[in-house]
Design an enzyme around this catalytic site. Structure first.
Site, PDB file in Angstrom:
ATOM      1  N   ASP A 288       0.743  -1.331   0.213  1.00 62.19           N
ATOM      2  CA  ASP A 288      -0.238   0.340   0.340  1.00 62.19           C
ATOM      3  C   ASP A 288       0.800   1.452   0.180  1.00 62.19           C
ATOM      4  O   ASP A 288       1.685   1.518   0.864  1.00 62.19           O
ATOM      5  CB  ASP A 288      -1.457   0.064   1.555  1.00 62.19           C
TER       6      ASP A 288
ATOM      7  N   GLU B   1       1.202   5.587   0.433  1.00 68.11           N
ATOM      8  CA  GLU B   1      -0.004   7.216   1.070  1.00 68.11           C
ATOM      9  C   GLU B   1       0.338   8.282   0.387  1.00 68.11           C
ATOM     10  O   GLU B   1       2.055   8.339   0.237  1.00 68.11           O
ATOM     11  CB  GLU B   1      -0.246   6.694   2.652  1.00 68.11           C
TER      12      GLU B   1
ATOM     13  N   HIS C  73      -5.404   4.291   7.318  1.00 67.93           N
ATOM     14  CA  HIS C  73      -4.409   4.620   6.616  1.00 67.93           C
ATOM     15  C   HIS C  73      -3.440   5.262   6.908  1.00 67.93           C
ATOM     16  O   HIS C  73      -2.120   6.110   6.021  1.00 67.93           O
ATOM     17  CB  HIS C  73      -5.736   6.837   5.871  1.00 67.93           C
TER      18      HIS C  73
ATOM     19  N   ASP D  15      -2.234  -0.619   6.540  1.00 61.50           N
ATOM     20  CA  ASP D  15      -3.799  -0.812   5.742  1.00 61.50           C
ATOM     21  C   ASP D  15      -3.366  -2.315   4.933  1.00 61.50           C
ATOM     22  O   ASP D  15      -4.456  -3.584   4.774  1.00 61.50           O
ATOM     23  CB  ASP D  15      -3.713  -0.060   4.754  1.00 61.50           C
TER      24      ASP D  15
END
Length: 368
Positions: A12, A14, A154, A159
């Site tokens: 993931d 951000e 987040h 996550d």
């Protein structure tokens, strides 16, 4: 670790709302048979330009602009680790095809590095289409709440672990069909395998080297080796040598178990013979050092534009935490008495009248 086994990586990124600059990256490597986390990595990432923060200052999850700036870790600093975690594995993520994959691709293009290649890509957003109508939308936070899996923070590492729980729920439905077929089709195409020294029979080693018709081919023979629970005899010494690009040459010494010593002795004999055949008469240094009470070998740490040694710490739970590569901290991590697992390869050399075989560390897993 048997790296030939197929592995899944869930990752993931951000980014600020206004831009697509990575400000945090997180990933976990998962066993496809058990869907249990094996290894993890996360890092804040400082954008190359201040304007790429957009209006980002602080999030409710505690992620702050000032923390990202003070970390001073650029994507270039973690690119080797990100590449190694992603390349040759099955990628899993939520909305990964429309978002994360493109963001990572752009980040590698920006620093002019080769792109990691997935074995396949599984988007849990697509898998969760089966639940459309049961939930208001297919956002991960909504799905996680619906299934009671936890709250989306987040933050990248949180996550991806939430995404793993969601993936497990999807696999409960799909396991006998799509996912199991994918594993069967890809099972022999995973990341390179590092063998225990005992898995290299003498006749196999001889066959590898006997086929060499030039010095270049000798250097091309790739022998990846793994050794568990090695003991550090001599830690990383103060930096005294530098390469042509101003990077420090770092190495340390570990014990050489019997199977490793036997394999390396045979490689020494064969490579030295080939060097002589091709007109190299430099002074040969054996890779196994027997000047002290028991055999030992020196492992080299590499940090070049094309390769960087991966350094992990094994937690008490058995998971492996990848560390951001920092030459200044290695001396405190690898000290006499430290126990570690080493994944390395052999590299013949001939330099200024000296020749031999170097052992170059691909990955080090430091025990608690």
């Amino acid at each position: 670790m048997d790296s030939s086994r197929l592995e899944v990586v869930i990752f993931d990124v951000e980014t600020p709302k206004e831009t697509q600059a990575i400000i945090e990256f997180g990933a976990i490597i998962v066993c496809p048979q058990t869907l249990v986390e094996k290894e993890y990595f996360s890092s804040l990432v400082l954008p190359r330009h201040d304007c790429e923060f957009g209006g980002f200052k602080k999030r409710r999850n505690g992620l702050r602009r000032e923390d990202i700036i003070s970390s001073n870790i650029s994507f270039s600093d973690i690119a080797h680790t990100v590449y190694d975690m992603l390349n040759g594995r099955i990628w899993v993520g939520h909305n990964i095809k429309d978002f994360d994959c493109g963001i990572v691709e752009d980040a590698f293009h920006e620093i002019q590095r080769p792109l990691p290649e997935p074995l396949d890509v599984i988007d849990t957003l697509e898998l969760c289409e089966m639940f459309r109508g049961e939930v208001d939308n297919l956002k991960m936070a909504t799905l996680a709440k619906y299934f009671g899996l936890g709250e989306q923070t987040h933050r990248s590492l949180d996550d991806v672990r939430l995404n793993l729980r969601l993936f497990r729920r999807c696999v409960e439905v799909f396991y006998q069909t799509e996912f199991s077929n994918l594993l069967s089709a890809a099972n022999n195409n995973g990341v390179p395998r590092f063998l225990d020294p005992g898995e290299y029979p003498i006749h196999t080693l001889r066959a590898r080297y006997d086929s060499c018709d030039s010095l270049g081919q000798v250097g091309d023979v790739y022998l990846p080796v793994s050794c568990a629970s090695l003991n550090v005899r001599w830690g990383i010494e103060p930096i005294r040598f530098w390469d042509n690009y101003g990077r420090p040459k770092l190495s340390f010494v570990v014990n050489a178990p019997g199977s490793l010593s036997t394999m390396l002795d045979e490689c020494d004999r064969m490579v030295q013979g080939l060097f002589r055949r091709f007109g190299i008469n430099s002074k040969w240094t054996n890779v196994v050092d027997r000047r002290r009470n028991s055999p030992e070998v020196r492992l080299r740490i590499t940090n070049t534009a094309n390769e960087q040694t991966i350094v992990c710490k094994r937690t008490d739970s058995g998971k492996r935490k990848r560390l951001v590569f920092d030459e200044s901290k290695l001396g405190t991590l690898i000290t006499p008495g430290t126990q570690l697992d080493a994944y390395f390869y052999l590299e013949p050399y001939d330099y200024q009248g000296s020749a031999g075989i170097r052992l170059v560390a691909h990955k080090l897993v430091i025990h608690p």
